[in-house]
Each structure stands twice: as C-alpha cells, then as structure tokens.
Design an enzyme around this catalytic site. Structure first.
Site, mmCIF file in Angstrom:
data_model
loop_
_atom_site.group_PDB
_atom_site.id
_atom_site.type_symbol
_atom_site.label_atom_id
_atom_site.label_comp_id
_atom_site.label_asym_id
_atom_site.label_seq_id
_atom_site.Cartn_x
_atom_site.Cartn_y
_atom_site.Cartn_z
ATOM 1 N N LYS A 231 1.065 -1.247 0.089
ATOM 2 C CA LYS A 231 0.034 0.071 -0.071
ATOM 3 C C LYS A 231 0.646 1.302 0.003
ATOM 4 O O LYS A 231 1.295 1.485 0.925
ATOM 5 C CB LYS A 231 -0.792 0.062 1.514
ATOM 6 C CG LYS A 231 -2.095 1.130 1.177
ATOM 7 C CD LYS A 231 -2.559 1.773 2.353
ATOM 8 C CE LYS A 231 -1.692 2.776 2.924
ATOM 9 N NZ LYS A 231 -1.626 3.884 2.100
ATOM 10 N N GLY A 284 6.383 4.749 8.755
ATOM 11 C CA GLY A 284 5.659 6.068 8.623
ATOM 12 C C GLY A 284 5.397 6.602 10.071
ATOM 13 O O GLY A 284 6.649 6.338 10.961
ATOM 14 N N SER A 285 4.483 7.200 10.695
ATOM 15 C CA SER A 285 4.325 7.923 11.917
ATOM 16 C C SER A 285 4.142 6.852 13.003
ATOM 17 O O SER A 285 3.555 5.760 12.642
ATOM 18 C CB SER A 285 3.341 8.972 11.865
ATOM 19 O OG SER A 285 2.055 8.271 11.839
ATOM 20 N N THR A 288 0.289 5.798 13.661
ATOM 21 C CA THR A 288 -0.028 4.433 12.657
ATOM 22 C C THR A 288 0.466 3.439 13.037
ATOM 23 O O THR A 288 -0.214 2.142 12.918
ATOM 24 C CB THR A 288 0.180 5.068 11.277
ATOM 25 O OG1 THR A 288 0.049 6.250 10.909
ATOM 26 C CG2 THR A 288 -0.194 4.173 10.133
ATOM 27 N N GLU A 312 9.510 1.459 11.175
ATOM 28 C CA GLU A 312 10.469 2.615 11.389
ATOM 29 C C GLU A 312 9.671 3.814 11.474
ATOM 30 O O GLU A 312 8.854 4.131 10.517
ATOM 31 C CB GLU A 312 11.350 2.874 9.867
ATOM 32 C CG GLU A 312 12.211 1.695 9.697
ATOM 33 C CD GLU A 312 13.651 2.024 10.571
ATOM 34 O OE1 GLU A 312 13.749 3.033 11.151
ATOM 35 O OE2 GLU A 312 14.341 1.048 10.568
ATOM 36 N N CYS A 346 12.435 12.090 8.396
ATOM 37 C CA CYS A 346 12.558 11.486 9.385
ATOM 38 C C CYS A 346 13.663 11.905 10.412
ATOM 39 O O CYS A 346 13.542 11.847 11.686
ATOM 40 C CB CYS A 346 12.363 9.804 9.603
ATOM 41 S SG CYS A 346 13.617 9.306 8.489
ATOM 42 N N GLU A 429 6.839 15.489 16.967
ATOM 43 C CA GLU A 429 7.271 15.659 15.491
ATOM 44 C C GLU A 429 6.191 16.629 15.048
ATOM 45 O O GLU A 429 5.085 16.589 15.108
ATOM 46 C CB GLU A 429 7.107 14.193 14.971
ATOM 47 C CG GLU A 429 8.078 14.086 13.515
ATOM 48 C CD GLU A 429 7.911 13.097 12.840
ATOM 49 O OE1 GLU A 429 6.746 12.052 13.008
ATOM 50 O OE2 GLU A 429 8.968 12.436 12.177
HETATM 51 P P1 NAD Z 1 1.709 8.146 8.153
HETATM 52 O O1 NAD Z 1 1.785 7.230 9.308
HETATM 53 O O2 NAD Z 1 0.660 9.070 7.887
HETATM 54 O O3 NAD Z 1 1.424 7.247 6.750
HETATM 55 C C1 NAD Z 1 2.112 6.007 6.456
HETATM 56 C C2 NAD Z 1 1.428 5.100 5.647
HETATM 57 O O4 NAD Z 1 0.431 4.490 6.564
HETATM 58 C C3 NAD Z 1 0.761 5.773 4.469
HETATM 59 O O5 NAD Z 1 0.717 5.036 3.565
HETATM 60 C C4 NAD Z 1 -0.695 5.593 5.262
HETATM 61 O O6 NAD Z 1 -1.653 5.846 4.080
HETATM 62 C C5 NAD Z 1 -0.675 4.390 5.873
HETATM 63 N N1 NAD Z 1 -1.636 4.325 6.939
HETATM 64 C C6 NAD Z 1 -2.392 5.255 7.821
HETATM 65 N N2 NAD Z 1 -3.156 4.950 8.643
HETATM 66 C C7 NAD Z 1 -3.069 3.585 8.526
HETATM 67 C C8 NAD Z 1 -3.790 2.460 9.074
HETATM 68 N N3 NAD Z 1 -4.578 2.722 10.096
HETATM 69 N N4 NAD Z 1 -3.079 1.318 8.735
HETATM 70 C C9 NAD Z 1 -2.595 1.115 7.812
HETATM 71 N N5 NAD Z 1 -1.678 1.841 7.105
HETATM 72 C C10 NAD Z 1 -2.151 3.257 7.564
HETATM 73 O O7 NAD Z 1 3.102 8.666 7.740
HETATM 74 P P2 NAD Z 1 3.540 9.901 6.602
HETATM 75 O O8 NAD Z 1 2.858 10.975 6.833
HETATM 76 O O9 NAD Z 1 3.247 9.270 5.217
HETATM 77 O O10 NAD Z 1 5.247 9.980 6.770
HETATM 78 C C11 NAD Z 1 5.651 10.552 7.524
HETATM 79 C C12 NAD Z 1 6.156 9.816 8.876
HETATM 80 O O11 NAD Z 1 6.989 8.817 8.489
HETATM 81 C C13 NAD Z 1 7.038 10.875 9.796
HETATM 82 O O12 NAD Z 1 6.454 10.215 11.068
HETATM 83 C C14 NAD Z 1 8.361 10.201 9.448
HETATM 84 O O13 NAD Z 1 9.277 10.637 10.670
HETATM 85 C C15 NAD Z 1 8.291 8.910 9.353
HETATM 86 N N6 NAD Z 1 9.485 8.285 8.648
HETATM 87 C C16 NAD Z 1 10.326 7.408 9.206
HETATM 88 C C17 NAD Z 1 11.454 6.955 8.312
HETATM 89 C C18 NAD Z 1 12.401 6.148 9.294
HETATM 90 O O14 NAD Z 1 13.242 5.693 8.533
HETATM 91 N N7 NAD Z 1 12.421 6.215 10.473
HETATM 92 C C19 NAD Z 1 11.386 7.411 7.248
HETATM 93 C C20 NAD Z 1 10.600 7.936 6.656
HETATM 94 C C21 NAD Z 1 9.465 8.605 7.287
#
Ligand code: NAD
Length: 469
Positions: A231, A284-285, A288, A312, A346, A429
C-alpha cells in the site's frame, strides 16, 4: 563495496544439497550508485527536463493491480502536486476491503512457487530493476518524485535513484550471500539451513516522503521469498507505480507484489483481520504503527502464525551544541538538516540546544542564511504550530513564521526560540521546516543532555556539535 572473492566462499546450501545451481549472483560486485550532477548541458539533465516537460498538466491513470489485472473501484482519488495543487498528478482508486481480500488470497496461492524459486533468480529481479532505474527509467522516477512529492532534483536523485538502486543491489547481493551462512557438518551428518519466506503474506505500508522506502518495503520481503501487499502513500502513488512497474518489467511474477493504493485504516483493518497475515513492513508515523501493532495483538488468536512486525517511525531529532562547537558547522548542518525537503525527513533536525555564550553568534549566522532560503512546500499540520508560536508567552518567532496555500502548500522556514524546554514544540514531531531552539547556560550542558534524553519519546537521530571530545 561489499563484494568478496567468490573463491573464499564456503559451500552454499544448494551446493550441499547437490543442486546444479551455479550461483551467478554471488560473485556480483555491487557499488554505491553514483549521484549525478545534473549540470547544464549534461545528458541526465536533458533527459530529466524532457520527462518533466512531458508531465506538465498531465494526469496519469494508475489502477490497483492484483495479479496481472488492472482494477478500478468506484472510490476514485487524485494525487496533487504539493507546490501546485491545481495539478492533478495522478488519478487512482482506493482498493476496498473486498479487493484487498482478493489480493490476499491470490498472493497466498502464489506463495509456494515463489518461495521455492532459487534466491539467485529472485535476486536477479532486483538487479534488473536497479539497472532499469539507474538507466532508462531514471528520468521518469525522478520527475515523478519531484512533481508528485515536491522534491528538488538533488533530493529526488539521492532518494528515488541512488538510495533505491542501492537498496535493490545491496539487498539482492546480501540475500544471495546469506545462503552461504551454514551450520557446520559433523562426522556422518550434514547440516543445512534453509532460508525461506514467511507462511502467509507481508503487508508493506509506505510513507509519502521517500520513493526509495516504498520500493524497499515491498521489494525486500519479495526478494526473501515472501508475497507482499504494497500500500503506497496517497501522496506518492505516481513514483511508487514506476517502481512497481520496474519490478514487473524485470521478471517479478504476477501476485508476488500486489499494488494496492487504499485508505490507510481500511487497508490496516483488512490485513490485520486476515488469518494469513505473516508480517507488517511499515515506515511512517508513530501513531499509525501503534494502531497496527494493537490490531495485530487483538487478533493474535486468529492468525495461522505469529506475524512479524517491523516499523520505522518518527523522530524529534536534536542538535546539541556544546560551548566548544565549531560555529560554522553548527549553522550549516542545522540549516540543511532542519529545512531541506521542507523538514519532511524522519531525520530532520527539529529541536536545538544552544549554549547562551554561542547563541548570539549562531543566531546571527542562521538568520543570514535564512534570508537567502527559497521557500519550499508542506502545510496544514505545520500551520497550527506557527499559529501557536505567535500567541504563546514562552515561544518567540526568530525568523519566518509565514505560510500560504493559495497555489501550493508553502511554509516559510521558521526558527522559534522557547524559554520552556518542556514545551510541546520540543517533544512532538512537526515534520515541516520548523526549528525550535532552547538556549541554555553554557556550563549546564550535562543537565541539558539529560533534558534532551527525557523530553521526547523519540530516539531516531541527533547530533552533538563539540570540539571538546
Ligand atoms: P503516516 O503514518 O501518516 O502514513 C504512512 C503510511 O501508513 C501511509 O501509506 C498511510 O496511508 C498508511 N496508513 C495510515 N493509517 C493507516 C492504518 N490505520 N493502517 C494501515 N496503514 C495506514 O506517515 P507519512 O506522513 O506518510 O510519513 C511521515 C512519517 O513517516 C513521519 O512520522 C516520519 O518520521 C516517518 N518516517 C520514518 C522514517 C524512518 O526511517 N524512521 C522514514 C521516513 C518517514
């Protein structure tokens, strides 16, 4: 270059099993993909310019892909260019629960054959995809990352080309070499370790900010013999689809990776409800991933196996400046870390601790560079922090603080000084071009190090600037 001479390798699992496989990949030397310069007149710049021109005003139609079938649901969505939201970059649709379940069953049915495919053959898919992205598909994936995710050419190149290509090549090489790790034989017995995929499917959920991360989250489990439901983020569908197609064009069979843009919670609910869930590969965050983890825990009785969870998550990355620090390094390192790609990494620096003796000098130099910055993009979440800073008694906007969403999502790089080191601006964040600074009495640095460690639950990255080791 992690290549080792093939002669020094111990017998592989298949050699022990007497297979006829000759392991062509094990001897492959891999190197970091060069980061191209895009100087005026260069071939890469001309190609990229052509690709960018070709995307102007265009809306690409991107379906869900299950097996070889292109599927459109009625829930049609658009990916907008963040710096010009009147430009619909992609028209796509959300997979619904029924389609996600169909994809799960198709994947699970394809699992055994893929898992039994020799790792060398699986690795070849990634090697070929890396070659495609390095060559004929480079301009396309860069252009779509720039227009769709709002990156400059440099930021797109280090992500969608260099990092993604490295992920594919190095991971493929390591996967092949992993087979070399074998238990010792003893007199009269032969011991073999078989590396195999998980029994079920892996859900790969990727963030908006790095094209490379999506390719890695979906591609690496597939390399290891897993079937994957990918996804992508709504805000990265366009570049993610280039990566998906590159893998398919490189020999990835249908049903090994299903391409499923979907509403986050609908996808999360459907995959965690399936008895076949074997793994979640997430970036992602924080909130989530916690939601997904809780759902897996709640459903643990219904799974056929114990799903592996890899996440991550976010950060609240700090720069700690000691009184012995080299001021120019602090200033340049901080401007780049806090404001590059609009602070949407991130690892972006988001809080800084500066000794009082150095703050006037650091502040003046930061403001000098700040005046020369061109405004990039990002928005709503960040706006509320800027509004708060303007009314709070403990926060002072030192530079920037403005935003405008009339054409694209623009936020001015902002520096905010706080007298309260426990303010939420130091712990949560923001994921935008906002740097919070706490000025401390220079001799209290030990307490400040404790403060940094105890202020925020995040421990992703941080930097210490000091000449005094
Ligand atoms: P996000 O958590 O909003 O979304 C990440 C993904 O999860 C998206 O595809 C989203 O559609 C999906 N999602 C949302 N709700 C969900 C659910 N209930 N079930 C399954 N999937 C769901 O994050 P974002 O805004 O896309 O990315 C930014 C975040 O990612 C920041 O917090 C950043 O620090 C983190 N990030 C971390 C790293 C790392 O390596 N640690 C790298 C890049 C980004």
């Amino acid at each position: 270059d992690l290549g080792r001479p093939s002669a020094s390798r111990s017998p592989t699992a298949s050699q022990k099993r007497g297979s006829e496989n000759t392991f062509p990949c094990a001897a492959v030397e891999v190197k970091n993909e060069p980061v191209l310069g895009f100087t005026p007149g260069s071939a890469e710049r001309n190609e990229l310019q052509k690709a960018l021109d070709g995307l102007k005003g265009k809306t690409e139609e991107i379906p869900c892909v299950v097996g070889d079938e292109h599927v459109w649901t009625e829930d049609v969505r658009y990916q907008l260019s963040p710096f010009n939201h009147s430009h619909k970059v992609a028209k796509f649709c959300y997979a619904d629960e029924a389609l996600i379940n169909r994809a799960i069953m198709a994947s699970v049915a394809a699992r055994k054959e893929w898992d039994l495919t020799p790792v060398q053959d699986r690795a070849q898919v990634l090697f070929k995809a890396a070659d495609l992205l390095s060559g004929p598909k480079r301009a396309e994936v860069l252009a779509k990352t720039m227009i769709g995710q709002g990156k400059t050419v440099v930021q797109a190149e280090i992500d969608a080309a260099a990092e993604l290509i490295d992920f594919f090549r190095f991971n493929a090489k390591h996967a092949v070499e992993l087979e070399d790790q074998q238990p010792l034989d003893a007199d009269g017995s032969t011991n073999t370790m078989l590396y195999r995929g998980l029994e079920g499917f892996v859900a790969a959920v990727s963030p908006f900010n790095f094209t490379a991360i999506g390719g890695n989250l979906a591609g690496t489990p597939a390399l290891m013999g897993n079937v994957v439901l990918w996804k992508p983020s709504d805000a990265a569908v366009s570049a993610s689809y280039v990566v998906y197609r590159a893998l398919r064009a490189s020999g990835l069979p249908p049903n090994v990776i299903q391409f499923l843009p979907a509403d986050g919670p609908v996808f999360g609910d459907a995959v965690t409800a399936s008895e076949h869930l074997a793994g979640v590969n997430f970036t992602g965050s924080f909130p989530t991933f916690k939601r997904l983890w809780k759902q897996v825990a709640q459903n643990v009785d219904s799974y056929r196996t114990f799903p592996r969870l890899a996440g991550e998550c976010g950060g609240k990355n700090f720069h700690f400046v000691h009184k012995s620090a080299h001021v120019e390094s602090v200033v340049k390192g901080t401007v780049r870390s806090a404001f590059e790609y609009g602070g949407q990494k991130c690892s972006a620096c988001s809080r800084m601790y500066v000794p009082d003796s150095l703050w006037p000098l650091i502040r003046d130099q930061l403001l000098d560079i700040h005046r020369q910055l061109k405004v990039g993009d990002s928005f709503a979440r960040i706006k509320k922090w800027l509004d708060r800073a303007k009314t709070s008694s403990t926060l002072k906007v030192v530079a920037g603080g403005n935003y405008d969403d009339s054409k694209g999502y623009f936020v001015e790089p902002t520096i905010i000084e706080t007298t309260d080191p426990r303010d939420a601006i130091m712990s949560e964040e923001i994921f935008g071009p906002v740097l919070a600074v706490y000025v401390y009495p220079e001799n209290d640095y030990k307490e400040v190090l404790q403060l940094i460690d105890s202020t925020s639950p995040f421990a992703l990255t941080g930097a210490v600037f000091a000449l005094d080791k």
